[in-house]
Design a protein around this motif. Structure first.
Motif, PDB file in Angstrom:
ATOM      1  N   MET A 210       0.818  -1.193   0.000  1.00  0.00           N
ATOM      2  CA  MET A 210       0.000   0.000   0.000  1.00  0.00           C
ATOM      3  C   MET A 210       0.864   1.260   0.000  1.00  0.00           C
ATOM      4  SD  MET A 210      -3.427   0.542   1.861  1.00  0.00           S
ATOM      5  CE  MET A 210      -4.145   2.027   2.354  1.00  0.00           C
ATOM      6  N   LEU A 211       1.919   1.253   0.775  1.00  0.00           N
ATOM      7  CA  LEU A 211       2.801   2.413   0.790  1.00  0.00           C
ATOM      8  C   LEU A 211       3.502   2.591  -0.549  1.00  0.00           C
ATOM      9  CD1 LEU A 211       4.342   2.157   4.369  1.00  0.00           C
ATOM     10  CD2 LEU A 211       2.583   3.732   3.552  1.00  0.00           C
ATOM     11  N   ALA A 212       3.792   1.480  -1.209  1.00  0.00           N
ATOM     12  CA  ALA A 212       4.415   1.568  -2.534  1.00  0.00           C
ATOM     13  C   ALA A 212       3.462   2.240  -3.521  1.00  0.00           C
ATOM     14  CB  ALA A 212       4.806   0.178  -3.028  1.00  0.00           C
ATOM     15  N   THR A 213       2.183   1.938  -3.417  1.00  0.00           N
ATOM     16  CA  THR A 213       1.181   2.556  -4.297  1.00  0.00           C
ATOM     17  C   THR A 213       1.129   4.064  -4.062  1.00  0.00           C
ATOM     18  OG1 THR A 213      -0.120   0.542  -4.284  1.00  0.00           O
ATOM     19  CG2 THR A 213      -1.250   2.560  -4.949  1.00  0.00           C
TER      20      THR A 213
END
Length: 92
Positions: free
Chosen positions: A1-4
């Motif tokens: 999610m943080l990568a998104t």
């Protein structure tokens, strides 16, 4: 999610969606001059468009034809309001 979230921020996707939405609304406003389109609304690439008849009443048939033709071309358009027969654009 943080990568998104990182990709969204790094590629400035929110600003891009806002600019593309503005361009689409400008084009819809040009089309309005020759069709029954009225009242364009947008938030990024989520766009709402009302379809009316010449007498000002909602045009359900025209809206259905637009939605079906767009679906044939790969664009998802859905009815969003049962009383006004507006539709919204979302790219699939």
């Amino acid at each position: 999610m943080l990568a998104t979230i990182s990709v969204i921020e790094e590629e400035d996707l929110l600003l891009r969606a806002e600019k593309l939405g503005e361009q689409i609304v400008i084009r819809l406003n040009e089309i309005k001059k020759i069709t029954s389109l009225v009242k364009s609304r947008s938030l990024g690439l989520t766009i709402g468009q009302d379809i009316i008849k010449q007498d000002g009443s909602p045009d359900r048939d025209a809206c259905a034809k637009i939605c079906y033709r767009a679906w044939e071309k790969g664009l998802i358009i859905t009815f969003r309001d049962k009383t006004h027969y507006a539709y919204s654009l979302r790219y699939h």
